[in-house]
Design a protein around this motif. Structure first.
Motif, PDB file in Angstrom:
ATOM      1  N   UNK A  31       0.619  -1.048  -0.147  1.00  0.00           N
ATOM      2  CA  UNK A  31       0.025  -0.086   0.244  1.00  0.00           C
ATOM      3  C   UNK A  31       0.870   1.150  -0.095  1.00  0.00           C
ATOM      4  N   UNK A  32       1.985   0.847   0.802  1.00  0.00           N
ATOM      5  CA  UNK A  32       3.114   2.468   0.913  1.00  0.00           C
ATOM      6  C   UNK A  32       2.932   2.422  -0.293  1.00  0.00           C
ATOM      7  N   UNK A  33       3.516   1.529  -1.425  1.00  0.00           N
ATOM      8  CA  UNK A  33       4.129   1.937  -2.583  1.00  0.00           C
ATOM      9  C   UNK A  33       3.902   2.426  -3.438  1.00  0.00           C
ATOM     10  N   UNK A  34       2.064   2.313  -3.245  1.00  0.00           N
ATOM     11  CA  UNK A  34       1.084   3.144  -4.166  1.00  0.00           C
ATOM     12  C   UNK A  34       1.235   4.673  -3.928  1.00  0.00           C
ATOM     13  N   UNK A  35       1.599   5.759  -2.974  1.00  0.00           N
ATOM     14  CA  UNK A  35       2.120   6.670  -2.309  1.00  0.00           C
ATOM     15  C   UNK A  35       0.111   7.372  -2.014  1.00  0.00           C
ATOM     16  N   UNK A  36       0.108   6.464  -1.024  1.00  0.00           N
ATOM     17  CA  UNK A  36      -1.889   6.529  -0.573  1.00  0.00           C
ATOM     18  C   UNK A  36      -1.638   7.535   0.599  1.00  0.00           C
ATOM     19  N   UNK A  37      -2.463   8.180   0.544  1.00  0.00           N
ATOM     20  CA  UNK A  37      -1.868   9.538   1.429  1.00  0.00           C
ATOM     21  C   UNK A  37      -2.591   8.952   2.985  1.00  0.00           C
ATOM     22  N   UNK A  38      -2.343   7.685   3.633  1.00  0.00           N
ATOM     23  CA  UNK A  38      -3.214   7.283   4.383  1.00  0.00           C
ATOM     24  C   UNK A  38      -2.382   8.530   6.147  1.00  0.00           C
ATOM     25  N   UNK A  39      -3.504   8.199   6.699  1.00  0.00           N
ATOM     26  CA  UNK A  39      -2.880   8.517   7.858  1.00  0.00           C
ATOM     27  C   UNK A  39      -3.002   6.878   9.182  1.00  0.00           C
ATOM     28  N   UNK A  40      -1.724   6.718   9.005  1.00  0.00           N
ATOM     29  CA  UNK A  40      -1.305   5.241   9.423  1.00  0.00           C
ATOM     30  C   UNK A  40      -1.249   5.395  10.833  1.00  0.00           C
ATOM     31  N   UNK A  41      -1.372   7.071  11.391  1.00  0.00           N
ATOM     32  CA  UNK A  41      -1.377   6.809  12.927  1.00  0.00           C
ATOM     33  C   UNK A  41      -2.136   6.047  13.427  1.00  0.00           C
ATOM     34  N   UNK A  42      -3.440   6.250  12.757  1.00  0.00           N
ATOM     35  CA  UNK A  42      -4.764   5.549  13.518  1.00  0.00           C
ATOM     36  C   UNK A  42      -4.501   4.259  12.659  1.00  0.00           C
ATOM     37  N   UNK A  43      -4.089   4.021  11.901  1.00  0.00           N
ATOM     38  CA  UNK A  43      -4.487   2.310  11.842  1.00  0.00           C
ATOM     39  C   UNK A  43      -4.803   0.903  13.230  1.00  0.00           C
ATOM     40  N   UNK A  44      -5.811   0.220  12.121  1.00  0.00           N
ATOM     41  CA  UNK A  44      -6.523  -0.187  12.983  1.00  0.00           C
ATOM     42  C   UNK A  44      -6.193  -1.901  13.212  1.00  0.00           C
ATOM     43  N   UNK A  45      -6.309  -3.363  14.106  1.00  0.00           N
ATOM     44  CA  UNK A  45      -6.330  -4.081  13.025  1.00  0.00           C
ATOM     45  C   UNK A  45      -7.779  -5.479  13.810  1.00  0.00           C
ATOM     46  N   UNK A  46      -8.581  -5.725  12.762  1.00  0.00           N
ATOM     47  CA  UNK A  46      -9.661  -5.961  14.082  1.00  0.00           C
ATOM     48  C   UNK A  46      -9.443  -7.348  14.860  1.00  0.00           C
ATOM     49  N   UNK A  47      -8.635  -7.556  14.803  1.00  0.00           N
ATOM     50  CA  UNK A  47      -8.358  -9.006  15.107  1.00  0.00           C
ATOM     51  C   UNK A  47      -7.432  -8.782  17.012  1.00  0.00           C
ATOM     52  N   UNK A  48      -7.071  -7.289  16.307  1.00  0.00           N
ATOM     53  CA  UNK A  48      -6.185  -6.938  17.776  1.00  0.00           C
ATOM     54  C   UNK A  48      -7.440  -6.916  19.141  1.00  0.00           C
ATOM     55  N   UNK A  49      -6.660  -7.394  20.770  1.00  0.00           N
ATOM     56  CA  UNK A  49      -7.897  -6.970  21.452  1.00  0.00           C
ATOM     57  C   UNK A  49      -7.786  -5.413  21.703  1.00  0.00           C
ATOM     58  N   UNK A  50      -7.054  -4.883  21.592  1.00  0.00           N
ATOM     59  CA  UNK A  50      -7.504  -3.408  21.467  1.00  0.00           C
ATOM     60  C   UNK A  50      -8.727  -2.692  20.677  1.00  0.00           C
ATOM     61  N   UNK A  51      -8.504  -3.617  19.747  1.00  0.00           N
ATOM     62  CA  UNK A  51     -10.331  -3.284  18.698  1.00  0.00           C
ATOM     63  C   UNK A  51     -11.297  -4.175  19.392  1.00  0.00           C
ATOM     64  N   UNK A  52     -11.040  -5.577  19.918  1.00  0.00           N
ATOM     65  CA  UNK A  52     -11.886  -6.459  19.281  1.00  0.00           C
ATOM     66  C   UNK A  52     -12.983  -6.552  20.994  1.00  0.00           C
ATOM     67  N   UNK A  53     -12.142  -5.998  22.164  1.00  0.00           N
ATOM     68  CA  UNK A  53     -12.297  -5.752  23.610  1.00  0.00           C
ATOM     69  C   UNK A  53     -13.810  -4.916  23.124  1.00  0.00           C
ATOM     70  N   UNK A  54     -13.592  -3.675  22.466  1.00  0.00           N
ATOM     71  CA  UNK A  54     -14.669  -3.216  22.050  1.00  0.00           C
ATOM     72  C   UNK A  54     -16.132  -2.989  21.420  1.00  0.00           C
ATOM     73  N   UNK A  55     -15.976  -4.055  20.805  1.00  0.00           N
ATOM     74  CA  UNK A  55     -16.753  -5.089  20.304  1.00  0.00           C
ATOM     75  C   UNK A  55     -17.261  -5.754  21.828  1.00  0.00           C
ATOM     76  N   UNK A  56     -16.483  -6.137  21.862  1.00  0.00           N
ATOM     77  CA  UNK A  56     -17.743  -6.714  23.282  1.00  0.00           C
ATOM     78  C   UNK A  56     -18.379  -6.183  23.863  1.00  0.00           C
ATOM     79  N   UNK A  57     -18.056  -5.174  23.902  1.00  0.00           N
ATOM     80  CA  UNK A  57     -18.824  -4.446  24.622  1.00  0.00           C
ATOM     81  C   UNK A  57     -19.503  -3.718  23.807  1.00  0.00           C
TER      82      UNK A  57
END
Length: 801
Positions: free
Chosen positions: A111-137
């Motif tokens: 993706x980076x090699x495509x030159x996409x102007x993303x804000x990577x500081x807000x990247x998320x992965x649904x398999x991270x506990x830091x994401x799915x704990x909120x889904x459980x909530x």
RNA sequence: GCCGAAGUGGUGGAAUUGGUAGACACGCUAGCUUGAGGGGUUAGUGAGCGAAAGCUCGUGCGGGUUCAAGUCCCGCUUUCGGCACCA
């Protein structure tokens, strides 16, 4: 500084400078915001062409908006739970977790090699506990709102592998690994009451800036229909069978009642009757997919049960029919073969009586239209609309039925008998389910033994023992749950203390959502439901998650969707490596408009690359001349200026309202071709240089959202070095577009017979006599009488003879 | 089966509001350029007839509305997407 166009060097340099400046990391501020979101990918391992297309479209629009002074937020993440990871785990003896994270790393580099102007500081992965704990909530909060319940639902069961199969894993009714005949099995599952929101999901579609076809598909999917619920008393019993129909006016045509094989009555009958039992197991030999059921041969079994017609009091036989779904309505259908296609075919097959009770001009059965009632006792002669009203009244008076609004939409079953998903936060204490509270979350995925496949959990033992009498649920959520709220999490993806930060209200809702048309119904409907439910929990402020939707067409190869299972994939990375990201981006945007499907063609990539080289050759080593526009321009110079400004006007419109990047690029190509060679020369006059510089500014700016690397490089290394290319979007000068003359097309009886240049000062009569002087026009008219003249202003004059 | 789309030259596509069908490209053909390969460059390129001017036909198929239809209406057909556990 490089002399020749070398995309590999130039793109790396430009990308490094973006990264160093943290150019695309954004904060809320007082500018107007633009939240541009492309559907996040499943990390299958490699980027495919569909991703490249999707993300290029999103990036082009983001960059365009940024040039127009919007505060643009464009994040990216990973839809990381799902079936392929389990399959890979079994095939390669790696853990789903390892496999997924490795894929994410690879794809992120791509993706980076495509030159996409993303804000990577807000990247998320649904398999991270830091994401799915909120889904459980969220699940817990939904439950507190009464949106969660448990009931039995059907799954595809593979009796050899002892596992539940996804519809995709059932091929012609057989398990894809075992080859065993699968069967439909009922198990306890969790459901979300999406039907509570059916009315709002339907009505708020009207205000959405979404493509009409998507809105229509959602409308039909929700399927609101008004009709009646009619009670048929079972002979020699106090019980009733209740059927829903949209056509109560055909009630006198009922000649059978069909119940679903999953209906309680069918199950009860089977206990005492072996042939019914056999019939039911025959009905179960199909996949749970609705398309398969619809295509399956209609099977019926006549029971000995009869019901009493609510008006005529005649006895009607009860059948069990495999085409009746328990999920829709009551699982009971009143069979009216005279006026329903499916009932007609069923009645023909099983030689059931066919009665006509509606009369129309064309009386060929089945008559599906509404009309005048016949053979309907006291209702004869009424039209369908009146009859519907009166029959419902009659039924209501006799307590045999009532008016009813019915939805096709069903509640959402979210339990999956899988390992690699968000654990459902439920424990069973002495067999009684209890949803876990916020302070008991997260419930993490169970650790796997090294090299052990994630499978035992999908067998029939869906619990993890915690203590003597406490079991933990081992089912996981449908991955559609993960993708139903990720857009809302992005602005606060780096916040570990709260599900949504303060800034979320600034960024939400998504202003533009871009993704494949294949998600038109499920994903987009589930997200809308989540958003409305979250709103009712005061967690978000808006009514809808996605203000505007752009559904991109698929990337095809040989006329079919590129997919691993079809083996027709083309790897984008090799093309990025060979031609550079700008070329691939340009190709993607030029080859087809976003909504249409795009047929992959290698030779057109070559063409895109050639165009960029032409741009390079024009601009490399050209220095901006800093001239003001007080020249007396020649006709030719004015023509170039007019072309530049007309192109800018058209391209701006293409970006802003039409999303027609293909025609925008075509116009830029035209402009480039329009510049006379002698104007480009060192010996050109100052006026000519001015005109070319103006064209160059427009060309670079107009292309920069699409091909950001080459345009930025040319701009700051050669052309103008003290200003960012993306600091502003240029404005065209309308005065320059004014013309004194226009070309008129002359038609005779609608056929083109000539064209000529007309001065704007002429009136209609003068134009008419002028075009009649054209030789081909006068000779075609000859002695014929002109009956009528149609003049379309500054376009066409048509003589009817 | 049901719901939603799409069908235009050899190819991708353009025609934005019923008003010049084929913009812009790819490919192909010929010429020039280059030691070769590659690249660049000029011209041509929907089909048929014609020396040309021009004429006829032409937007999946069949009908219709209109001065005028790729565009609107009716019917059909093929392909693609979705159909609730692929994502």
């Amino acid at each position: 500084m490089i002399k020749r166009y070398q995309p590999d060097l130039l793109e790396k340099e430009i990308q490094a400078s973006w990264e160093e400046q943290k150019k695309y990391e954004v904060q809320a501020d007082d500018r107007e915001k633009f939240y541009c979101l492309s559907m996040f990918p499943y990390p299958s391992g490699k980027l495919h062409m569909g991703h490249v297309r999707n993300y290029t479209i999103g990036d082009v629009i983001s960059r365009y908006k940024r040039m127009n002074n919007f505060n643009v937020f464009q994040p990216m993440g990973w839809d990381a739970f799902g079936l392929p990871a389990e399959n890979a785990a079994i095939a390669n003896k790696v853990s789903p977790d390892e496999w997924t994270r490795e894929n994410i790393e690879n794809m992120k580099t791509q993706l980076k090699s495509l030159g996409l102007s993303y804000d990577w500081s807000k990247e998320l992965k649904t398999c991270d506990t830091s994401y799915y704990k909120w889904e459980q909530l969220i699940f817990k909060k939904f439950a507190d709102k009464g949106l969660v319940y448990r009931k039995k639902a059907v799954v595809n069961w593979d009796p050899v592998d002892n596992t539940v199969l996804a519809n995709e894993q059932v091929i012609d009714g057989k398990g894809w690994r075992s080859g065993a005949q699968i069967e439909i099995k009922e198990i306890d599952q969790w459901f979300l009451k999406i039907t509570d929101y059916a009315d709002e999901l339907l009505s708020s579609l009207d205000d959405l800036d979404w493509p009409e076809n998507v809105k229509t598909m959602q409308k039909n999917w929700i399927g609101k229909s008004s009709g009646a619920e009619i009670k048929y008393k079972i002979e020699d019993s106090d019980n009733y069978l209740t059927a829903f129909t949209t056509r109560p006016d055909t009630i006198f045509g009922v000649s059978f009642i069909a119940i679903s094989p999953n209906h309680q009555m069918a199950t009860d009958l089977a206990k005492e009757n072996d042939s019914i039992k056999k019939f039911l197991s025959q009905c179960k030999e199909t996949s749970a997919a609705e398309a398969d059921m619809a295509k399956a041969e209609k099977l019926g079994f006549k029971t000995d049960i009869k019901v009493i017609h609510p008006i005529t009091k005649e006895l009607i036989p009860v059948w069990i029919g495999n085409f009746v779904l328990l999920d829709y309505g009551t699982g009971v259908v009143m069979g009216v073969p005279g006026h329903d296609q499916r009932d007609y075919e069923f009645a023909k097959k099983y030689k059931i009586e066919i009665n006509q009770v509606i009369k129309t001009e064309d009386n060929e059965l089945p008559v599906l239209e509404k009309g005048l009632l016949i053979n309907s006792n006291q209702f004869n002669g009424m039209n369908s609309a009146d009859a519907i009203k009166r029959i419902i009244e009659y039924l209501q008076e006799n307590d045999l039925g009532q008016e009813l609004i019915q939805f096709r939409l069903r509640d959402w079953g979210i339990s999956r008998q899988r390992y690699w998903g968000c654990p459902i936060p439920v424990v069973y204490e002495d067999g009684t389910p209890r949803l876990l509270n916020e302070n008991e979350l997260p419930v993490e995925l169970p650790k796997l033994e090294k090299n052990s496949p994630p499978l035992p959990l999908s067998k029939n033992e869906n619990f993890i023992k915690i203590s003597e009498n406490v079991l933990r649920e081992a089912d996981t959520f449908d991955t559609f749950m993960d993708s139903s709220w990720y857009y809302a999490r992005f602005p606060s993806a780096d916040n570990n203390d709260a599900i949504f930060s303060k800034d979320s209200d600034y960024w939400l809702p998504v202003d533009l959502y871009i993704g494949g048309i294949e998600h038109a119904i499920l994903h987009l409907l589930y997200s809308r439901f989540f958003h409305k439910a979250l709103r009712d929990l005061d967690m978000v402020k808006s009514d809808e998650p996605f203000k505007k939707l752009l559904t991109q067409g698929m990337v095809l190869k040989d006329g079919a969707k590129m997919s691993k299972s079809k083996g027709n994939t083309v790897d984008p990375q090799s093309y990025i490596d060979k031609y550079g990201a700008d070329t691939i981006r340009l190709y993607m945007m030029f080859t087809a408009p976003p909504e249409q499907s795009l047929e992959w063609s290698e030779s057109s990539v070559e063409g895109a690359s050639r165009f960029l080289k032409k741009i390079w050759n024009l601009i490399a080593e050209r220095k901006y001349n800093e001239l003001s526009d007080d020249f007396k321009f020649t006709k030719e110079e004015l023509a170039l200026r007019r072309k530049s400004h007309a192109t800018l006007k058209k391209v701006t419109n293409d970006y802003e309202v039409r999303f027609a990047f293909n025609t925008a690029i075509a116009s830029v190509m035209e402009l480039l071709n329009f510049i006379p060679d002698e104007f480009k020369d060192d010996s050109a006059s100052d006026a000519q240089k001015f005109c070319v510089d103006e064209a160059v500014i427009f060309i670079l700016k107009m292309l920069s959202p699409i091909t950001p690397h080459i345009t930025e490089y040319l701009w700051c290394k050669f052309f103008i070095d003290d200003m960012d290319i993306d600091a502003w979007w240029p404005e065209h000068n309308e005065d320059l577009l004014e013309v004194q003359e226009f070309e008129i097309v002359v038609q005779i009886n609608g056929k083109v017979r000539g064209k000529t240049i007309i001065s704007k000062e002429l009136n209609e009569k003068e134009i008419e006599s002028k075009v009649l002087e054209i030789e081909n026009v006068s000779s075609t008219i000859a002695d014929n009488k002109i009956k009528k003249v149609i003049y379309i202003k500054e376009k066409i004059i048509n003589f009817v003879i």
